[in-house]
Design a protein around this motif. Sequence first.
Motif, PDB file in Angstrom:
ATOM      1  N   THR A  76       0.955  -1.350  -0.151  1.00 51.96           N
ATOM      2  CA  THR A  76       0.069   0.093  -0.120  1.00 51.96           C
ATOM      3  C   THR A  76       0.890   1.418  -0.033  1.00 51.96           C
ATOM      4  OG1 THR A  76      -1.650  -1.011   1.350  1.00 51.96           O
ATOM      5  CG2 THR A  76      -1.871   1.347   1.216  1.00 51.96           C
ATOM      6  N   VAL A  77       1.867   1.227   0.812  1.00 58.22           N
ATOM      7  CA  VAL A  77       2.913   2.307   1.072  1.00 58.22           C
ATOM      8  C   VAL A  77       3.706   2.589  -0.479  1.00 58.22           C
ATOM      9  CG1 VAL A  77       4.805   3.356   2.222  1.00 58.22           C
ATOM     10  CG2 VAL A  77       3.028   2.189   3.210  1.00 58.22           C
ATOM     11  N   ALA A  78       4.099   1.579  -1.022  1.00 58.30           N
ATOM     12  CA  ALA A  78       4.954   1.529  -2.134  1.00 58.30           C
ATOM     13  C   ALA A  78       4.286   2.291  -3.280  1.00 58.30           C
ATOM     14  CB  ALA A  78       5.365   0.350  -2.700  1.00 58.30           C
ATOM     15  N   PRO A  79       3.002   2.022  -3.726  1.00 57.77           N
ATOM     16  CA  PRO A  79       2.390   2.849  -4.669  1.00 57.77           C
ATOM     17  C   PRO A  79       2.166   4.499  -4.283  1.00 57.77           C
ATOM     18  CG  PRO A  79       1.412   0.858  -4.589  1.00 57.77           C
ATOM     19  CD  PRO A  79       2.198   0.946  -3.373  1.00 57.77           C
ATOM     20  N   LEU A  80       2.180   4.506  -3.061  1.00 56.29           N
ATOM     21  CA  LEU A  80       1.748   6.037  -2.582  1.00 56.29           C
ATOM     22  C   LEU A  80       3.186   6.904  -2.714  1.00 56.29           C
ATOM     23  CD1 LEU A  80       0.041   5.669   0.650  1.00 56.29           C
ATOM     24  CD2 LEU A  80      -1.005   6.195  -1.465  1.00 56.29           C
ATOM     25  N   ILE A  81       4.217   6.186  -2.564  1.00 56.63           N
ATOM     26  CA  ILE A  81       5.772   6.986  -2.814  1.00 56.63           C
ATOM     27  C   ILE A  81       5.806   7.197  -4.076  1.00 56.63           C
ATOM     28  CG2 ILE A  81       8.244   6.602  -2.569  1.00 56.63           C
ATOM     29  CD1 ILE A  81       7.471   4.941   0.088  1.00 56.63           C
ATOM     30  N   LEU A  82       5.496   6.208  -4.960  1.00 53.31           N
ATOM     31  CA  LEU A  82       5.746   6.389  -6.684  1.00 53.31           C
ATOM     32  C   LEU A  82       4.547   7.295  -6.919  1.00 53.31           C
ATOM     33  CD1 LEU A  82       6.930   4.955  -9.012  1.00 53.31           C
ATOM     34  CD2 LEU A  82       4.727   3.711  -9.402  1.00 53.31           C
ATOM     35  N   LEU A  83       3.472   7.445  -6.725  1.00 55.29           N
ATOM     36  CA  LEU A  83       2.492   8.518  -7.131  1.00 55.29           C
ATOM     37  C   LEU A  83       3.037   9.806  -6.536  1.00 55.29           C
ATOM     38  CD1 LEU A  83      -0.875   6.867  -6.392  1.00 55.29           C
ATOM     39  CD2 LEU A  83       0.237   7.329  -8.582  1.00 55.29           C
ATOM     40  N   ALA A  84       3.818   9.937  -5.400  1.00 54.04           N
ATOM     41  CA  ALA A  84       4.165  11.184  -4.873  1.00 54.04           C
ATOM     42  C   ALA A  84       5.389  11.586  -5.574  1.00 54.04           C
ATOM     43  CB  ALA A  84       4.451  10.998  -3.357  1.00 54.04           C
ATOM     44  N   GLY A  85       5.977  10.843  -6.362  1.00 52.21           N
ATOM     45  CA  GLY A  85       7.040  11.223  -7.327  1.00 52.21           C
ATOM     46  C   GLY A  85       8.401  11.277  -6.501  1.00 52.21           C
ATOM     47  N   THR A  86       8.475  10.639  -5.475  1.00 55.10           N
ATOM     48  CA  THR A  86       9.693  10.305  -4.713  1.00 55.10           C
ATOM     49  C   THR A  86      10.833   9.720  -5.496  1.00 55.10           C
ATOM     50  OG1 THR A  86       8.437  10.167  -2.816  1.00 55.10           O
ATOM     51  CG2 THR A  86      10.891   9.762  -2.336  1.00 55.10           C
ATOM     52  N   HIS A  87      10.570   8.704  -6.350  1.00 53.68           N
ATOM     53  CA  HIS A  87      11.527   8.117  -6.981  1.00 53.68           C
ATOM     54  C   HIS A  87      12.175   8.987  -8.049  1.00 53.68           C
ATOM     55  CE1 HIS A  87       8.106   8.223  -9.438  1.00 53.68           C
ATOM     56  NE2 HIS A  87       8.799   8.218 -10.672  1.00 53.68           N
ATOM     57  N   ALA A  88      11.691  10.243  -8.390  1.00 56.46           N
ATOM     58  CA  ALA A  88      12.384  10.935  -9.469  1.00 56.46           C
ATOM     59  C   ALA A  88      13.231  12.311  -8.651  1.00 56.46           C
ATOM     60  CB  ALA A  88      11.406  11.374 -10.176  1.00 56.46           C
ATOM     61  N   THR A  89      13.223  12.184  -7.253  1.00 56.87           N
ATOM     62  CA  THR A  89      13.804  13.229  -6.706  1.00 56.87           C
ATOM     63  C   THR A  89      15.356  13.156  -6.760  1.00 56.87           C
ATOM     64  OG1 THR A  89      13.927  11.964  -4.713  1.00 56.87           O
ATOM     65  CG2 THR A  89      12.053  13.583  -5.005  1.00 56.87           C
ATOM     66  N   ASN A  90      16.100  14.358  -6.699  1.00 55.98           N
ATOM     67  CA  ASN A  90      17.533  14.405  -6.844  1.00 55.98           C
ATOM     68  C   ASN A  90      18.081  13.977  -8.191  1.00 55.98           C
ATOM     69  OD1 ASN A  90      20.024  15.096  -6.008  1.00 55.98           O
ATOM     70  ND2 ASN A  90      20.362  13.318  -4.764  1.00 55.98           N
ATOM     71  N   GLY A  91      17.325  14.037  -9.178  1.00 55.32           N
ATOM     72  CA  GLY A  91      17.644  13.688 -10.516  1.00 55.32           C
ATOM     73  C   GLY A  91      17.738  12.160 -10.892  1.00 55.32           C
ATOM     74  N   SER A  92      16.298  11.274 -10.079  1.00 52.25           N
ATOM     75  CA  SER A  92      16.416  10.146 -10.040  1.00 52.25           C
ATOM     76  C   SER A  92      17.281   9.191  -9.448  1.00 52.25           C
ATOM     77  CB  SER A  92      16.361   9.587 -11.647  1.00 52.25           C
ATOM     78  OG  SER A  92      15.371  10.030 -12.421  1.00 52.25           O
ATOM     79  N   ALA A  93      18.003  10.059  -8.547  1.00 48.32           N
ATOM     80  CA  ALA A  93      19.119   9.287  -7.568  1.00 48.32           C
ATOM     81  C   ALA A  93      18.299   8.303  -6.769  1.00 48.32           C
ATOM     82  CB  ALA A  93      19.842  10.253  -6.987  1.00 48.32           C
ATOM     83  N   TRP A  94      17.288   8.901  -6.133  1.00 50.66           N
ATOM     84  CA  TRP A  94      16.683   7.877  -5.257  1.00 50.66           C
ATOM     85  C   TRP A  94      16.221   6.568  -5.662  1.00 50.66           C
ATOM     86  CZ3 TRP A  94      12.050   5.651  -3.747  1.00 50.66           C
ATOM     87  CH2 TRP A  94      11.916   5.369  -2.545  1.00 50.66           C
ATOM     88  N   GLY A  95      15.401   6.825  -6.922  1.00 48.05           N
ATOM     89  CA  GLY A  95      14.883   5.698  -7.599  1.00 48.05           C
ATOM     90  C   GLY A  95      16.034   4.712  -7.903  1.00 48.05           C
ATOM     91  N   MET A  96      16.934   5.348  -8.273  1.00 44.32           N
ATOM     92  CA  MET A  96      18.247   4.428  -8.895  1.00 44.32           C
ATOM     93  C   MET A  96      18.744   3.718  -7.698  1.00 44.32           C
ATOM     94  SD  MET A  96      21.925   5.495 -10.965  1.00 44.32           S
ATOM     95  CE  MET A  96      22.519   6.270  -9.257  1.00 44.32           C
ATOM     96  N   ALA A 127      21.111  11.469 -12.825  1.00 43.71           N
ATOM     97  CA  ALA A 127      21.594  10.303 -12.187  1.00 43.71           C
ATOM     98  C   ALA A 127      21.914   9.337 -12.865  1.00 43.71           C
ATOM     99  CB  ALA A 127      21.041  10.126 -10.381  1.00 43.71           C
ATOM    100  N   LEU A 128      20.813   8.728 -13.373  1.00 47.07           N
ATOM    101  CA  LEU A 128      20.913   7.839 -14.251  1.00 47.07           C
ATOM    102  C   LEU A 128      21.724   8.006 -15.512  1.00 47.07           C
ATOM    103  CD1 LEU A 128      17.083   6.481 -14.147  1.00 47.07           C
ATOM    104  CD2 LEU A 128      19.208   5.230 -13.180  1.00 47.07           C
ATOM    105  N   THR A 129      21.574   9.272 -16.148  1.00 45.37           N
ATOM    106  CA  THR A 129      22.329   9.424 -17.278  1.00 45.37           C
ATOM    107  C   THR A 129      24.084   9.460 -17.054  1.00 45.37           C
ATOM    108  OG1 THR A 129      20.593  10.733 -17.965  1.00 45.37           O
ATOM    109  CG2 THR A 129      22.690  11.278 -19.154  1.00 45.37           C
ATOM    110  N   GLU A 130      24.023  10.025 -15.859  1.00 42.43           N
ATOM    111  CA  GLU A 130      25.569   9.858 -15.554  1.00 42.43           C
ATOM    112  C   GLU A 130      26.269   8.815 -15.320  1.00 42.43           C
ATOM    113  OE1 GLU A 130      26.088  12.516 -12.308  1.00 42.43           O
ATOM    114  OE2 GLU A 130      25.829  14.516 -13.538  1.00 42.43           O
ATOM    115  N   ALA A 131      25.256   7.773 -14.700  1.00 42.47           N
ATOM    116  CA  ALA A 131      25.780   6.327 -14.382  1.00 42.47           C
ATOM    117  C   ALA A 131      25.742   5.562 -15.626  1.00 42.47           C
ATOM    118  CB  ALA A 131      24.897   5.734 -13.209  1.00 42.47           C
ATOM    119  N   GLY A 132      25.019   5.840 -16.746  1.00 42.69           N
ATOM    120  CA  GLY A 132      24.927   5.239 -17.719  1.00 42.69           C
ATOM    121  C   GLY A 132      24.132   4.077 -17.806  1.00 42.69           C
ATOM    122  N   LYS A 133      22.991   4.199 -17.184  1.00 43.33           N
ATOM    123  CA  LYS A 133      22.160   2.946 -16.722  1.00 43.33           C
ATOM    124  C   LYS A 133      20.783   3.310 -17.419  1.00 43.33           C
ATOM    125  CE  LYS A 133      24.167   1.618 -12.551  1.00 43.33           C
ATOM    126  NZ  LYS A 133      23.690   1.135 -10.966  1.00 43.33           N
TER     127      LYS A 133
END
Length: 215
Positions: free
Chosen positions: A17-37, A126-132
């Motif tokens: 239940t909490v995981a989709p809420l975090i995704l919808l909140a956009g937390t994964h894209a914070t700090n240039g997608s570093a959190w999601g990476m 973050a993902l671009t610099e890491a080449g992922k």
Amino acid sequence: MRHWGVSAGGNLIGSVTVAPLILLAGTHATNGSAWGMVVLDTTQAKVSHDWHQAFFLGVLANFAVCLAVWAATAGKTVADKILAVAGPVALFVATGFEHSVANMFMLPMGLLVKYGAGAGFWEGEALTEAGKSLGDYSSITVGAVIWDNLIPVVAGQHRRRCGAGRCVLLVDPPPRRRGPREELRPARRLPRDRRSRRSWRRAAHSDRGDDEFRI
């Protein structure tokens, strides 16, 4: 087993239940997608263990968790209990031990980030610099999450019922067995006033004898 099922089911429901809420909140894209990476890298590492490695990592994590439960019972205040559990929990997290309840959040979160983050996430700094890219996380699948992590980790934590039940045995000893004289002796309420208390003592001594009854 029923208690374990209720506990595991409740944790699983809360985690998914909490995981989709975090995704919808956009937390994964914070700090240039570093959190999601970080979530993706952690999830990929968890599903890359061999079966026996995941099993014994679950065993070791359970040692730390049982230690935390045992130490918390020694605390007399809330602050004592929080301080007691901080060390063992930090131990299994820092050493990379696998805990099924923690993975109930991290692994679904990794799946959601991989399949539901969108194109903008993969273009993050973050993902671009890491080449992922998305293809670098091909090992993160539903089957790998269940078979390569959750099943062996749960088996390791609850081998021969040595999971939460073993913690209960450690911190909640069985009640003391009564002796034969304690079982046969009737319970007597001690009167409050002194005069009645003296008469009660005389009656007790006359019934049982001085050698069998002491006050």
